[in-house]
Design an enzyme around this catalytic site. Structure first.
Site, PDB file in Angstrom:
ATOM      1  N   LYS A   1       0.257   4.160  -0.494  1.00 24.87           N
ATOM      2  CA  LYS A   1      -0.673   5.449   0.093  1.00 24.87           C
ATOM      3  C   LYS A   1      -0.126   6.581  -0.760  1.00 24.87           C
ATOM      4  O   LYS A   1      -0.159   6.625  -1.742  1.00 24.87           O
ATOM      5  CB  LYS A   1       0.146   5.707   1.532  1.00 24.87           C
ATOM      6  CG  LYS A   1      -0.199   4.379   2.461  1.00 24.87           C
ATOM      7  CD  LYS A   1       0.040   4.505   3.829  1.00 24.87           C
ATOM      8  CE  LYS A   1      -0.296   3.231   4.595  1.00 24.87           C
ATOM      9  NZ  LYS A   1      -0.242   3.364   6.028  1.00 24.87           N
TER      10      LYS A   1
ATOM     11  N   HIS B   1      -9.729   1.069   4.773  1.00 18.67           N
ATOM     12  CA  HIS B   1      -8.379   1.391   5.402  1.00 18.67           C
ATOM     13  C   HIS B   1      -8.561   2.325   6.564  1.00 18.67           C
ATOM     14  O   HIS B   1      -9.467   3.175   6.490  1.00 18.67           O
ATOM     15  CB  HIS B   1      -7.521   1.872   4.354  1.00 18.67           C
ATOM     16  CG  HIS B   1      -6.027   1.926   5.085  1.00 18.67           C
ATOM     17  ND1 HIS B   1      -5.533   2.882   5.987  1.00 18.67           N
ATOM     18  CD2 HIS B   1      -4.973   0.975   4.927  1.00 18.67           C
ATOM     19  CE1 HIS B   1      -4.225   2.566   6.266  1.00 18.67           C
ATOM     20  NE2 HIS B   1      -4.102   1.340   5.861  1.00 18.67           N
TER      21      HIS B   1
ATOM     22  N   ASN C   1       0.861  -1.239  -0.093  1.00 18.26           N
ATOM     23  CA  ASN C   1       0.064   0.027   0.004  1.00 18.26           C
ATOM     24  C   ASN C   1       0.921   1.316   0.151  1.00 18.26           C
ATOM     25  O   ASN C   1       1.490   1.340   1.032  1.00 18.26           O
ATOM     26  CB  ASN C   1      -0.937   0.052   1.211  1.00 18.26           C
ATOM     27  CG  ASN C   1      -1.830   1.193   1.375  1.00 18.26           C
ATOM     28  OD1 ASN C   1      -1.902   2.016   0.674  1.00 18.26           O
ATOM     29  ND2 ASN C   1      -2.391   1.438   2.521  1.00 18.26           N
TER      30      ASN C   1
ATOM     31  N   GLU D   1      -5.347  -4.985  10.501  1.00 24.68           N
ATOM     32  CA  GLU D   1      -4.227  -4.133  10.782  1.00 24.68           C
ATOM     33  C   GLU D   1      -4.834  -3.428  12.002  1.00 24.68           C
ATOM     34  O   GLU D   1      -5.456  -2.408  12.031  1.00 24.68           O
ATOM     35  CB  GLU D   1      -4.261  -3.113   9.746  1.00 24.68           C
ATOM     36  CG  GLU D   1      -4.106  -3.704   8.218  1.00 24.68           C
ATOM     37  CD  GLU D   1      -3.602  -2.727   7.323  1.00 24.68           C
ATOM     38  OE1 GLU D   1      -2.586  -2.648   6.809  1.00 24.68           O
ATOM     39  OE2 GLU D   1      -4.268  -1.776   6.991  1.00 24.68           O
TER      40      GLU D   1
ATOM     41  N   SER E   1       3.230  -2.176  10.165  1.00 24.72           N
ATOM     42  CA  SER E   1       4.667  -2.078  10.433  1.00 24.72           C
ATOM     43  C   SER E   1       5.306  -3.447  10.110  1.00 24.72           C
ATOM     44  O   SER E   1       6.223  -4.030  10.704  1.00 24.72           O
ATOM     45  CB  SER E   1       5.283  -1.730  11.839  1.00 24.72           C
ATOM     46  OG  SER E   1       4.791  -0.533  12.108  1.00 24.72           O
TER      47      SER E   1
ATOM     48  N   GLY F   1       2.232   2.283  10.644  1.00 28.54           N
ATOM     49  CA  GLY F   1       3.151   3.307  10.553  1.00 28.54           C
ATOM     50  C   GLY F   1       3.901   3.831  11.506  1.00 28.54           C
ATOM     51  O   GLY F   1       4.396   4.881  11.939  1.00 28.54           O
TER      52      GLY F   1
ATOM     53  N   GLU G   1      -6.969   4.603   7.810  1.00 29.71           N
ATOM     54  CA  GLU G   1      -6.679   6.023   7.459  1.00 29.71           C
ATOM     55  C   GLU G   1      -7.922   6.415   6.781  1.00 29.71           C
ATOM     56  O   GLU G   1      -8.353   7.684   6.961  1.00 29.71           O
ATOM     57  CB  GLU G   1      -5.630   6.443   6.742  1.00 29.71           C
ATOM     58  CG  GLU G   1      -4.245   6.291   7.511  1.00 29.71           C
ATOM     59  CD  GLU G   1      -3.218   5.655   6.758  1.00 29.71           C
ATOM     60  OE1 GLU G   1      -3.094   5.554   5.427  1.00 29.71           O
ATOM     61  OE2 GLU G   1      -2.286   5.220   7.339  1.00 29.71           O
TER      62      GLU G   1
HETATM   63  P1  PGA Z   1       2.760   0.135   7.620  1.00 27.04           P
HETATM   64  O1  PGA Z   1       1.285   0.611   6.891  1.00 27.04           O
HETATM   65  O2  PGA Z   1       3.149  -1.062   7.130  1.00 27.04           O
HETATM   66  O3  PGA Z   1       3.533   1.498   7.309  1.00 27.04           O
HETATM   67  O4  PGA Z   1       2.529   0.196   9.254  1.00 27.04           O
HETATM   68  C1  PGA Z   1       0.361  -0.458   6.770  1.00 27.04           C
HETATM   69  C2  PGA Z   1      -0.790  -0.200   6.286  1.00 27.04           C
HETATM   70  O5  PGA Z   1      -1.394   0.883   6.331  1.00 27.04           O
HETATM   71  O6  PGA Z   1      -1.602  -0.937   5.439  1.00 27.04           O
END
Ligand code: PGA
Length: 256
Positions: A11, A101, A9, A173, A218, A179, A103
């Site tokens: 982003k 997601h 992803n 997640e 992460s 993140g 976010e």
């Molecule tokens: P990250 O993000 O690996 O940077 O923690 C995962 C995601 O948001 O799908």
């Protein structure tokens, strides 16, 4: 047997130049793995920003790497400024789409009902919806992980047509791990994944057996193998580390 899936992803990151370099590195690395027999049968996918989808389609259409949008609109078409539709995703060769997601839920106020509509729309159009679920730190500390994840998944099971769920992928997640550099332990991940599979089994045993459940939060080259070792962990949804070709390739190897 569920085929492992590793999805990047990206982003809101990248430029024409960096996307080109990332794809070159990824396809070269995966081809080498295949030659050396290093990776078994896995699926790899990327989720670029929508503005790069044409570029990604051009670069990946003759490879085994799939691509998809990070979000789609609840509506079919029309006056929805800033949105992209399922039909547009299909037109640009997308195979998958991320839905819900954290976010999107936290920053743009997407509700469980919106998420169910999007999953249904994507699934009925023949796209693979990757439904993202997960608890906040506060919810975990209050011991509410299973309850929150169950609510998010039940909203989809109840409100999306069953035919739209045949290829559903779920990405667990935990919000506190996205993140942040904090990762769920392999035990925490497996526990949450087993609970999700149990929930699916109450709904439909076949669905529970076939649905791939990815871990996200992460994931890095250094922790992927131990997380993917969980019996109910069928791959990963990778944010930050998917922007680093070598790290992402290491993660792909860990899944294969
Ligand atoms: P990250 O993000 O690996 O940077 O923690 C995962 C995601 O948001 O799908």
């Amino acid at each position: 047997m569920r085929k492992p899936l590793v999805a990047g992803n990206w982003k809101m990151n990248g430029s024409r130049e960096s996307v080109s370099a990332l794809i070159d590195g990824l396809t070269t690395g995966l081809t080498q793995f295949a030659k050396d027999g290093l990776v078994n049968d896995i699926e790899v996918a990327v989720f670029p920003s929508a503005v790069f989808v044409q570029q990604v389609e051009n670069a990946l259409s003759s490879t085994n790497v799939a691509w998809g949008l990070q979000n789609i609109c609840t509506a079919e078409s029309g006056a929805y400024t800033g949105e992209a539709s399922v039909a547009m995703a299909k037109d640009f060769g997308c195979k998958l789409v991320l839905v819900g997601h954290s976010e999107r839920r936290a920053i743009y106020g997407e509700t469980d009902a919106d998420v169910a509509t999007k999953v249904e729309r994507a699934g009925l159009a023949g796209l693979v919806p990757v439904l993202c679920v997960g608890e906040s730190l506060e919810e975990r500390q209050e011991g509410r992980t299973d309850e929150v994840v169950a609510r998010q998944i039940k909203a989809v099971l109840k409100n999306s047509a069953p035919e739209s769920l045949t290829e559903l992928v779920i990405a667990y997640e935990p919000v506190w791990a996205i993140g942040t550099g904090l990762t769920a332990t392999p035990e925490q991940a497996q526990e949450a994944h087993a609970a999700i599979r149990g929930l699916l089994a109450e709904h439909d045993a076949d669905m529970a057996a076939r649905t791939r459940i990815l871990y996200g939060g992460s994931v890095k080259g250094s922790n992927a193998a131990e997380i993917f070792a969980g019996a109910d962990v069928d791959g990963g949804l990778v944010g930050g580390a998917s922007l680093d070709v070598q790290d992402f390739l290491t993660i792909c190897r860990a899944a294969g």
